[in-house]
Design a protein around this motif. Structure first.
Motif, mmCIF file in Angstrom:
data_model
loop_
_atom_site.group_PDB
_atom_site.id
_atom_site.type_symbol
_atom_site.label_atom_id
_atom_site.label_comp_id
_atom_site.label_asym_id
_atom_site.label_seq_id
_atom_site.Cartn_x
_atom_site.Cartn_y
_atom_site.Cartn_z
ATOM 1 N N ALA A 251 0.837 -1.206 0.000
ATOM 2 C CA ALA A 251 0.000 0.000 0.000
ATOM 3 C C ALA A 251 0.873 1.258 0.000
ATOM 4 O O ALA A 251 0.629 2.210 -0.759
ATOM 5 C CB ALA A 251 -0.931 -0.005 1.211
ATOM 6 N N LYS A 252 1.899 1.258 0.826
ATOM 7 C CA LYS A 252 2.801 2.419 0.895
ATOM 8 C C LYS A 252 3.572 2.597 -0.415
ATOM 9 O O LYS A 252 3.861 3.730 -0.826
ATOM 10 C CB LYS A 252 3.756 2.255 2.071
ATOM 11 C CG LYS A 252 3.095 2.406 3.435
ATOM 12 C CD LYS A 252 4.101 2.236 4.553
ATOM 13 C CE LYS A 252 3.439 2.435 5.915
ATOM 14 N NZ LYS A 252 4.403 2.234 7.036
ATOM 15 N N TYR A 253 3.911 1.471 -1.031
ATOM 16 C CA TYR A 253 4.628 1.540 -2.303
ATOM 17 C C TYR A 253 3.782 2.268 -3.344
ATOM 18 O O TYR A 253 4.242 3.201 -4.016
ATOM 19 C CB TYR A 253 4.969 0.131 -2.788
ATOM 20 C CG TYR A 253 5.513 0.085 -4.195
ATOM 21 C CD1 TYR A 253 6.866 0.282 -4.444
ATOM 22 C CD2 TYR A 253 4.672 -0.159 -5.272
ATOM 23 C CE1 TYR A 253 7.363 0.263 -5.738
ATOM 24 C CE2 TYR A 253 5.156 -0.191 -6.572
ATOM 25 C CZ TYR A 253 6.516 0.021 -6.796
ATOM 26 O OH TYR A 253 6.990 -0.010 -8.074
ATOM 27 N N TYR A 254 2.509 1.863 -3.497
ATOM 28 C CA TYR A 254 1.640 2.494 -4.483
ATOM 29 C C TYR A 254 1.311 3.933 -4.097
ATOM 30 O O TYR A 254 1.153 4.813 -4.967
ATOM 31 C CB TYR A 254 0.371 1.680 -4.673
ATOM 32 C CG TYR A 254 0.577 0.471 -5.555
ATOM 33 C CD1 TYR A 254 1.022 0.620 -6.860
ATOM 34 C CD2 TYR A 254 0.329 -0.815 -5.084
ATOM 35 C CE1 TYR A 254 1.227 -0.472 -7.680
ATOM 36 C CE2 TYR A 254 0.524 -1.914 -5.896
ATOM 37 C CZ TYR A 254 0.976 -1.746 -7.192
ATOM 38 O OH TYR A 254 1.177 -2.821 -8.005
ATOM 39 N N LYS B 13 2.027 7.413 -6.302
ATOM 40 C CA LYS B 13 0.825 8.185 -6.634
ATOM 41 C C LYS B 13 -0.229 7.366 -7.378
ATOM 42 O O LYS B 13 -1.088 7.913 -8.067
ATOM 43 C CB LYS B 13 1.176 9.448 -7.430
ATOM 44 C CG LYS B 13 2.127 10.383 -6.701
ATOM 45 C CD LYS B 13 2.317 11.669 -7.461
ATOM 46 C CE LYS B 13 3.343 12.575 -6.783
ATOM 47 N NZ LYS B 13 3.019 12.870 -5.370
ATOM 48 N N ASN B 14 -0.148 6.032 -7.242
ATOM 49 C CA ASN B 14 -1.200 5.164 -7.770
ATOM 50 C C ASN B 14 -2.170 4.935 -6.612
ATOM 51 O O ASN B 14 -2.189 3.891 -5.966
ATOM 52 C CB ASN B 14 -0.627 3.845 -8.264
ATOM 53 C CG ASN B 14 -1.660 2.991 -8.990
ATOM 54 O OD1 ASN B 14 -2.861 3.173 -8.809
ATOM 55 N ND2 ASN B 14 -1.191 2.051 -9.788
ATOM 56 N N TYR B 15 -2.976 5.970 -6.340
ATOM 57 C CA TYR B 15 -3.791 5.975 -5.132
ATOM 58 C C TYR B 15 -4.896 4.924 -5.161
ATOM 59 O O TYR B 15 -5.291 4.400 -4.116
ATOM 60 C CB TYR B 15 -4.386 7.367 -4.921
ATOM 61 C CG TYR B 15 -3.339 8.450 -4.779
ATOM 62 C CD1 TYR B 15 -2.292 8.298 -3.875
ATOM 63 C CD2 TYR B 15 -3.405 9.611 -5.551
ATOM 64 C CE1 TYR B 15 -1.328 9.292 -3.740
ATOM 65 C CE2 TYR B 15 -2.436 10.598 -5.422
ATOM 66 C CZ TYR B 15 -1.397 10.428 -4.512
ATOM 67 O OH TYR B 15 -0.432 11.397 -4.393
ATOM 68 N N LYS B 16 -5.396 4.611 -6.332
ATOM 69 C CA LYS B 16 -6.437 3.603 -6.429
ATOM 70 C C LYS B 16 -5.916 2.251 -5.912
ATOM 71 O O LYS B 16 -6.588 1.575 -5.129
ATOM 72 C CB LYS B 16 -6.912 3.472 -7.872
ATOM 73 C CG LYS B 16 -8.103 2.543 -8.044
ATOM 74 C CD LYS B 16 -8.457 2.386 -9.512
ATOM 75 C CE LYS B 16 -8.938 3.709 -10.093
ATOM 76 N NZ LYS B 16 -9.411 3.526 -11.505
ATOM 77 N N ALA B 17 -4.734 1.870 -6.374
ATOM 78 C CA ALA B 17 -4.138 0.612 -5.926
ATOM 79 C C ALA B 17 -3.787 0.671 -4.445
ATOM 80 O O ALA B 17 -3.967 -0.296 -3.697
ATOM 81 C CB ALA B 17 -2.889 0.289 -6.757
ATOM 82 N N ALA B 18 -3.293 1.821 -4.001
ATOM 83 C CA ALA B 18 -2.918 1.972 -2.596
ATOM 84 C C ALA B 18 -4.122 1.757 -1.686
ATOM 85 O O ALA B 18 -4.039 1.081 -0.648
ATOM 86 C CB ALA B 18 -2.313 3.354 -2.368
ATOM 87 N N VAL B 19 -5.263 2.337 -2.062
ATOM 88 C CA VAL B 19 -6.468 2.213 -1.230
ATOM 89 C C VAL B 19 -6.921 0.756 -1.136
ATOM 90 O O VAL B 19 -7.393 0.307 -0.068
ATOM 91 C CB VAL B 19 -7.596 3.104 -1.791
ATOM 92 C CG1 VAL B 19 -8.942 2.752 -1.166
ATOM 93 C CG2 VAL B 19 -7.271 4.571 -1.534
ATOM 94 N N ILE B 20 -6.799 0.014 -2.226
ATOM 95 C CA ILE B 20 -7.190 -1.397 -2.185
ATOM 96 C C ILE B 20 -6.383 -2.145 -1.128
ATOM 97 O O ILE B 20 -6.925 -2.926 -0.326
ATOM 98 C CB ILE B 20 -7.007 -2.040 -3.570
ATOM 99 C CG1 ILE B 20 -8.056 -1.483 -4.541
ATOM 100 C CG2 ILE B 20 -7.108 -3.564 -3.487
ATOM 101 C CD1 ILE B 20 -7.887 -1.937 -5.972
ATOM 102 N N TYR B 21 -5.064 -1.878 -1.083
ATOM 103 C CA TYR B 21 -4.235 -2.575 -0.097
ATOM 104 C C TYR B 21 -4.424 -2.017 1.305
ATOM 105 O O TYR B 21 -4.343 -2.747 2.300
ATOM 106 C CB TYR B 21 -2.763 -2.513 -0.515
ATOM 107 C CG TYR B 21 -2.435 -3.512 -1.611
ATOM 108 C CD1 TYR B 21 -2.375 -4.874 -1.335
ATOM 109 C CD2 TYR B 21 -2.205 -3.094 -2.909
ATOM 110 C CE1 TYR B 21 -2.087 -5.794 -2.326
ATOM 111 C CE2 TYR B 21 -1.919 -4.005 -3.915
ATOM 112 C CZ TYR B 21 -1.860 -5.355 -3.620
ATOM 113 O OH TYR B 21 -1.586 -6.266 -4.600
ATOM 114 N N TYR B 22 -4.710 -0.690 1.428
ATOM 115 C CA TYR B 22 -5.030 -0.156 2.755
ATOM 116 C C TYR B 22 -6.302 -0.807 3.302
ATOM 117 O O TYR B 22 -6.396 -1.120 4.504
ATOM 118 C CB TYR B 22 -5.208 1.361 2.680
ATOM 119 C CG TYR B 22 -3.915 2.144 2.627
ATOM 120 C CD1 TYR B 22 -2.890 1.889 3.531
ATOM 121 C CD2 TYR B 22 -3.733 3.166 1.693
ATOM 122 C CE1 TYR B 22 -1.709 2.620 3.496
ATOM 123 C CE2 TYR B 22 -2.559 3.904 1.645
ATOM 124 C CZ TYR B 22 -1.546 3.620 2.549
ATOM 125 O OH TYR B 22 -0.375 4.329 2.517
#
Length: 399
Positions: free
Chosen positions: A276-279, A283-292
């Motif tokens: 999540a932190k990597y994405y 700035k790939n926030y969509k992917a980051a939110v999925i992992y968060y």
């Protein structure tokens, strides 16, 4: 005059001694006494079993263990019907151990099992073989033409497996089966090691060694899971430790098994945090939110989940809800796509500076067998450190 007279008498007595071979002679060695030696320097065998036993015992007392080994073995070979022959065969093995010639010692003990399958020293011979196997397992060097050359886990494995074959219902068999697995584990053959540990459980389920074997199965999978975080191995490790705690809840290793299970769970959860932190950083926030969201689901109420919820709220304020809704992502091709497909399996939090892992157990010395019960296997408490994970991009989450 007295000294000269004594020398004459001794010379007369020596000349009267029967020599076993043409050209044989009498030699005196400091601390070992007189012996009959052949023309090429080889020791000859005495004419009676009792005389040969006296010779072997004298050599042992003098600390000449290699020669004592030969003398005891010559007694068993030359006088097989003597009442002293079986004990002499065992003593020959003992002298091989004392001399550090472990291969010959093992062969002498093993020969006892063949010669005297109903002998009183059967268990003693098995114990000797087991101890020799332990020497190799601990790193003892094998000998080539009498010279110590190389260590051999394969030799340890062979010895332990032969003990099981020779006496599958002896008190040494469960331990030998377990340590055959240990030798394979040290050789870097985890699948074969696990198979040997499974044999302990299936063949000797009521023996205390079965508990150690069940724990060790989990440990082997735990080590495998650390190599670029193998999810399948981690799941098998979790299952093996759960089985261990269900079957042996009062085991001295129960606390360690529980710690290992927590480590496995934390590593899986931390993998989602790291991705999540990597994405987020990319700035790939969509992917980051999925992992968060995965962190929140897997670790409800944890500090990590609280931080993930706060970050999702920040991102919604920053880019809006619509930008964070799941949808099709740009498709990668070629080598980069192949690399990203495997990233999640390679996220290993053990490279983080704040990872401590399970507590390290103090090494347990190899126990000395007694006459009533074989020793308990010594188990390792924590895996070895591994190199940091290579920097590979993680996979885009599935929508």
């Amino acid at each position: 005059m007295r000294k000269a007279h004594a020398l004459i008498l001794f010379a007369t007595a020596v000349c009267a001694l029967p020599l076993h071979r043409a050209g044989a002679s009498i030699e005196y060695k400091e601390g070992e006494g007189w012996s009959v030696v052949g023309p090429n320097g080889e020791e000859t065998i005495e004419s009676t079993a009792s005389a040969q036993l006296d010779k072997a015992e004298s050599l042992e007392k003098a600390g000449s263990y290699n020669r004592a080994m030969v003398a005891y073995y010559d007694l068993a070979r030359k006088f097989p019907r003597s009442g002293a022959a079986p004990d002499a065969q065992l003593k020959a093995g003992d002298m091989g151990v004392a001399a550090g010639d472990y291969d010959r010692a093992y062969n002498l003990y093993n020969e006892y099992l063949t010669k005297y399958p109903k002998g009183d020293g059967f268990d003693e011979a098995l114990e000797g073989m087991y101890n020799v196997g332990q020497k190799f397992l601990e790193g003892a060097k094998r000998r080539l033409l009498g010279v110590k050359t190389f260590s051999s886990m394969a030799r340890a494995q062979q010895i332990f497996e032969n003990i099981v074959k020779a006496a599958p219902f002896s008190k040494w068999a469960p331990l030998a089966q377990f340590y055959a697995g240990q030798a394979l584990e040290k050789e870097g053959q985890p699948d074969q090691a696990i198979a040997d540990y499974q044999e302990v459980i299936s063949r000797y389920p009521s023996d205390p060694t079965a508990a150690d074997a069940q724990y060790q199965i989990g440990y082997v999978y735990l080590v495998e899971s650390r190599t670029a975080y193998d999810k399948a191995a981690a799941d098998k490790a979790q299952e093996a430790f759960e089985d261990f705690l269900a079957r042996y809840p009062t085991s001295e290793k129960a606390a360690q098994a529980q710690d290992n299970m927590k480590t496995l769970q934390n590593r899986e959860n931390s993998g989602a945090v790291d991705i999540a932190k990597y994405y987020d950083k990319k700035k790939n926030y969509k992917a980051a939110v999925i992992y968060y969201n995965e962190v929140i689901k897997e670790q409800p109420g944890s500090p990590e989940a609280t931080a993930a919820q706060a970050r999702i709220a920040d991102l919604k304020s920053k880019v809006g809800d619509d930008a964070l809704e799941p949808g099709p992502e740009k498709t990668e091709t070629g080598a980069k796509a192949q690399a990203t497909r495997h990233m999640k399996a390679q996220v290993d939090t053990l490279s983080r500076s704040d990872y401590l892992g399970p507590p390290v157990a103090e090494p347990t010395p190899v126990p000395v067998p007694d006459q009533t019960a074989p020793p308990k296997p010594a188990l390792r408490g924590s895996p070895d450190d591994l190199a940091p994970v290579p920097a590979v991009e993680p996979p885009l989450p599935q929508q």
